[in-house]
Design an enzyme around this catalytic site. Structure first.
Site, mmCIF file in Angstrom:
data_model
loop_
_atom_site.group_PDB
_atom_site.id
_atom_site.type_symbol
_atom_site.label_atom_id
_atom_site.label_comp_id
_atom_site.label_asym_id
_atom_site.label_seq_id
_atom_site.Cartn_x
_atom_site.Cartn_y
_atom_site.Cartn_z
ATOM 1 N N GLU A 1 -3.093 9.311 5.247
ATOM 2 C CA GLU A 1 -3.245 8.207 4.305
ATOM 3 C C GLU A 1 -3.631 6.933 5.044
ATOM 4 O OE1 GLU A 1 -0.583 5.746 1.038
ATOM 5 O OE2 GLU A 1 0.126 7.683 1.726
ATOM 6 N N GLY B 1 6.292 4.958 -5.030
ATOM 7 C CA GLY B 1 7.533 4.656 -4.324
ATOM 8 C C GLY B 1 7.342 4.669 -2.812
ATOM 9 N N HIS C 1 0.824 -1.212 0.000
ATOM 10 C CA HIS C 1 0.000 0.000 0.000
ATOM 11 C C HIS C 1 0.858 1.262 0.000
ATOM 12 C CE1 HIS C 1 -4.312 -1.192 0.641
ATOM 13 N NE2 HIS C 1 -3.692 -2.354 0.716
ATOM 14 N N ASP C 2 2.004 1.203 0.627
ATOM 15 C CA ASP C 2 2.867 2.386 0.695
ATOM 16 C C ASP C 2 3.692 2.573 -0.573
ATOM 17 O OD1 ASP C 2 4.040 4.624 2.149
ATOM 18 O OD2 ASP C 2 5.862 3.427 2.158
#
Length: 79
Positions: free
Chosen positions: A42, A26, A20-21
């Protein structure tokens, strides 16, 4: 290692956090940022509600352990 032994889904959860990150723009550790009174993070986005808290805890523990050994050297994105 002890966290993984206590909860066998920890490693899979950490991999989901990485996905997810890192998948779109990136690895910047933005998914680890906690919300404030002024801004939603987020981490709180609807798409990330299913990310496991145990995995976040594993990353925080890893960061803390590294900070104790090498203060100010390793960022959350490095973790």
């Amino acid at each position: 290692q002890s966290k993984q032994m206590a909860n066998p889904t920890t490693a899979a959860g950490v991999l989901r956090i990485f996905f997810h990150d890192c998948f779109v723009s990136g690895c910047d550790a933005s998914v680890l940022i906690a919300p404030t009174h002024y801004a939603k993070s987020e981490k709180d986005a609807d798409i990330n509600h299913s990310l496991p808290g145990d995995a976040f805890d594993a990353v925080v523990r890893s960061k803390l352990a590294l900070e104790l050994e090498c203060p100010g050297v390793v960022s959350c994105a490095d973790i």
